[in-house]
Design an enzyme around this catalytic site. Structure first.
Site, mmCIF file in Angstrom:
data_model
loop_
_atom_site.group_PDB
_atom_site.id
_atom_site.type_symbol
_atom_site.label_atom_id
_atom_site.label_comp_id
_atom_site.label_asym_id
_atom_site.label_seq_id
_atom_site.Cartn_x
_atom_site.Cartn_y
_atom_site.Cartn_z
ATOM 1 N N ASP A 29 0.866 -1.185 0.000
ATOM 2 C CA ASP A 29 0.000 0.000 0.000
ATOM 3 C C ASP A 29 0.899 1.231 0.000
ATOM 4 O O ASP A 29 2.118 1.133 0.201
ATOM 5 C CB ASP A 29 -0.906 -0.009 1.237
ATOM 6 N N SER A 30 0.284 2.386 -0.173
ATOM 7 C CA SER A 30 1.042 3.632 -0.166
ATOM 8 C C SER A 30 1.476 4.046 1.235
ATOM 9 O O SER A 30 2.334 4.914 1.378
ATOM 10 C CB SER A 30 0.202 4.753 -0.786
ATOM 11 N N TYR A 61 -0.914 8.065 -2.856
ATOM 12 C CA TYR A 61 -0.950 7.740 -4.279
ATOM 13 C C TYR A 61 -2.134 8.423 -4.974
ATOM 14 O O TYR A 61 -2.130 8.608 -6.188
ATOM 15 C CB TYR A 61 -1.101 6.226 -4.477
ATOM 16 N N GLY A 62 -3.162 8.754 -4.210
ATOM 17 C CA GLY A 62 -4.409 9.224 -4.810
ATOM 18 C C GLY A 62 -4.313 10.532 -5.562
ATOM 19 O O GLY A 62 -5.181 10.834 -6.392
ATOM 20 N N CYS A 92 -4.348 -1.236 -2.010
ATOM 21 C CA CYS A 92 -4.493 0.195 -2.272
ATOM 22 C C CYS A 92 -5.478 0.324 -3.424
ATOM 23 O O CYS A 92 -5.260 -0.250 -4.497
ATOM 24 C CB CYS A 92 -3.140 0.800 -2.642
ATOM 25 N N ASN A 93 -6.559 1.057 -3.204
ATOM 26 C CA ASN A 93 -7.564 1.199 -4.246
ATOM 27 C C ASN A 93 -7.037 1.962 -5.451
ATOM 28 O O ASN A 93 -7.325 1.603 -6.593
ATOM 29 C CB ASN A 93 -8.792 1.915 -3.677
ATOM 30 N N THR A 94 -6.240 3.007 -5.199
ATOM 31 C CA THR A 94 -5.692 3.781 -6.315
ATOM 32 C C THR A 94 -4.775 2.915 -7.166
ATOM 33 O O THR A 94 -4.846 2.933 -8.406
ATOM 34 C CB THR A 94 -4.916 4.994 -5.779
ATOM 35 N N GLU A 170 -3.103 8.562 8.540
ATOM 36 C CA GLU A 170 -1.645 8.449 8.655
ATOM 37 C C GLU A 170 -1.125 9.111 9.934
ATOM 38 O O GLU A 170 -0.133 8.663 10.511
ATOM 39 C CB GLU A 170 -0.968 9.089 7.433
ATOM 40 N N CYS A 202 -10.984 3.326 -0.082
ATOM 41 C CA CYS A 202 -9.552 3.507 0.156
ATOM 42 C C CYS A 202 -9.240 2.718 1.402
ATOM 43 O O CYS A 202 -9.990 2.790 2.390
ATOM 44 C CB CYS A 202 -9.214 4.989 0.340
ATOM 45 N N THR A 203 -8.158 1.969 1.373
ATOM 46 C CA THR A 203 -7.877 1.102 2.519
ATOM 47 C C THR A 203 -7.460 1.879 3.759
ATOM 48 O O THR A 203 -7.383 1.308 4.853
ATOM 49 C CB THR A 203 -6.798 0.051 2.161
ATOM 50 N N HIS A 204 -7.205 3.175 3.639
ATOM 51 C CA HIS A 204 -6.997 3.995 4.832
ATOM 52 C C HIS A 204 -8.317 4.236 5.572
ATOM 53 O O HIS A 204 -8.320 4.420 6.792
ATOM 54 C CB HIS A 204 -6.414 5.363 4.454
#
Length: 280
Positions: A29-30, A61-62, A92-94, A170, A202-204
Site C-alpha cells: 500500500d502507499s 498515491y491518490g 491500495c484502491n488507487t 496516517e 480507500c484502505t486507509h
C-alpha cells in the site's frame, strides 16, 4: 531502476523463488492504510507468513497520475518478488484501479486487488443506491462504478473524493473532532442523495470507520473491502500447509517510527520485524 529494467526483472523473478522456506503473501500500500487488509488476511489465514510494504515516502498515491502510480506499483511488486512472495495483494484502491491489469500481465504469481471484492459486497448489500468515497485518483478512474455496474447495471453509484481522510489516518487522528467535522463535510452530500450503502474505497478509510458510522447512521451499510479481499485471498490460495508461528514482516520506505506506532496501535501488537527499504 529504469522502467524497462523493472519490466524485465518482473518478467524474470529471482532464483530464490525456488527456496524451500514457506513463501509469504506480499501486501503493499502507499502507507498505513493497507494494514486494514493485512489485518483481515492475518485473521483469515493465521498460519500464513505475510510481508507488508508501506510506501510511506510517496504517500498519498491518490493525487498522483495513473502513469506514476503504475511505476510505483511495479517497483513495489519487484521488491516483494525479491522477497520470494507467492501471491501479491494490492491493498491500495488507487493502485488497484491504475495498475492491477499491468501487474497481472507481468507477474507470474496471483495478483489480487481490492476494488472487485468491495464492489461485490456493495451489490450484495444495496437496495439500489451505493455511495463510494475514495481518493481523487480512484474516483477519476470510475473503477468502482464500472465494477458495480458490471455486476448489476440497475444500481446507482455516486462516487466522491475524500482525500483528507488519508492524512488523518496516517497521523493517527481517526477519532478526533477534526476527523468528525471532515467526515460530515464529505458525507452529507451522499446522505442527501439517499445512499443505502457506503463503500470505503480507500484502505486507509476503515481506520476512520467509527467516525464515518457516526456520521452516516445505522441505516447505511458500510462496505469495508478489506474483509472481502481477505476472503478472496483465502479462496485463491487454496490448500496451503502454512506454519505454526508464521513470520509477519513489515517494510517501509520512510517514517518507520511513525509507522511502528500507528501499526502497533491498529494491530494491537508490537511490531517486531520492521525494515526501512528503498524502491526504484
Amino acid at each position: 531502476m529504469t522502467r524497462d529494467a523493472t519490466k524485465s526483472s518482473i518478467l524474470n523473478p529471482p532464483s530464490s523463488i525456488h527456496s524451500d522456506r514457506p513463501r509469504p503473501i506480499g501486501v503493499f500500500d502507499s502507507g498505513v492504510g493497507g494494514l486494514t487488509v493485512f489485518r483481515e488476511i492475518a485473521r483469515a489465514l493465521p498460519h500464513e507468513p505475510l510481508v507488508y510494504l508501506g510506501d510511506c515516502a510517496r504517500v498519498p498515491y491518490g493525487t498522483k497520475s495513473p502513469a506514476t502510480v503504475v511505476r510505483y506499483s511495479l517497483e513495489a511488486a519487484q521488491h516483494l518478488l525479491d522477497r520470494n512472495i507467492k501471491m501479491l495483494v494490492v491493498a491500495c484502491n488507487t493502485a488497484t484501479a491504475a495498475a492491477l491489469t499491468v501487474l497481472r500481465e507481468r507477474l507470474s504469481i496471483p495478483v489480487i486487488g481490492v476494488v472487485e471484492p468491495g464492489a461485490r459486497a456493495a451489490v450484495e448489500k444495496t437496495s439500489g443506491v451505493v455511495g463510494v468515497i475514495a481518493t481523487e485518483g480512484t474516483v477519476r478512474s470510475r473503477a468502482y462504478t464500472e465494477a458495480i455496474r458490471t455486476l448489476d447495471p440497475d444500481v446507482e453509484v455516486i462516487e466522491s473524493a475524500a482525500p483528507l481522510f488519508v492524512p488523518l489516518a496516517e497521523e493517527g487522528w481517526a477519532n478526533t473532532h477534526v476527523a468528525r467535522e471532515v467526515a460530515e463535510i464529505y458525507l452529507e452530500p451522499l446522505i442527501d442523495a439517499g445512499i443505502d450503502t457506503l463503500v470505503l474505497g480507500c484502505t486507509h478509510y476503515p481506520i476512520l470507520r467509527g467516525t464515518i458510522e457516526q456520521v452516516v447512521g445505522s441505516a447505511v451499510h458500510i462496505v469495508d473491502s478489506a474483509e472481502t479481499t481477505a476472503d478472496t485471498v483465502r479462496l485463491a490460495l487454496g490448500t496451503s500447509n502454512g506454519v505454526v508461528d508464521p513470520r509477519r514482516q513489515f517494510l517501509v520506505t520512510d517514517a518507520e517510527e511513525r509507522f511502528r506506532r500507528i501499526a502497533g496501535e491498529f494491530l494491537a501488537q508490537e511490531i517486531e520485524h520492521l525494515e526501512l527499504v528503498s524502491l526504484g
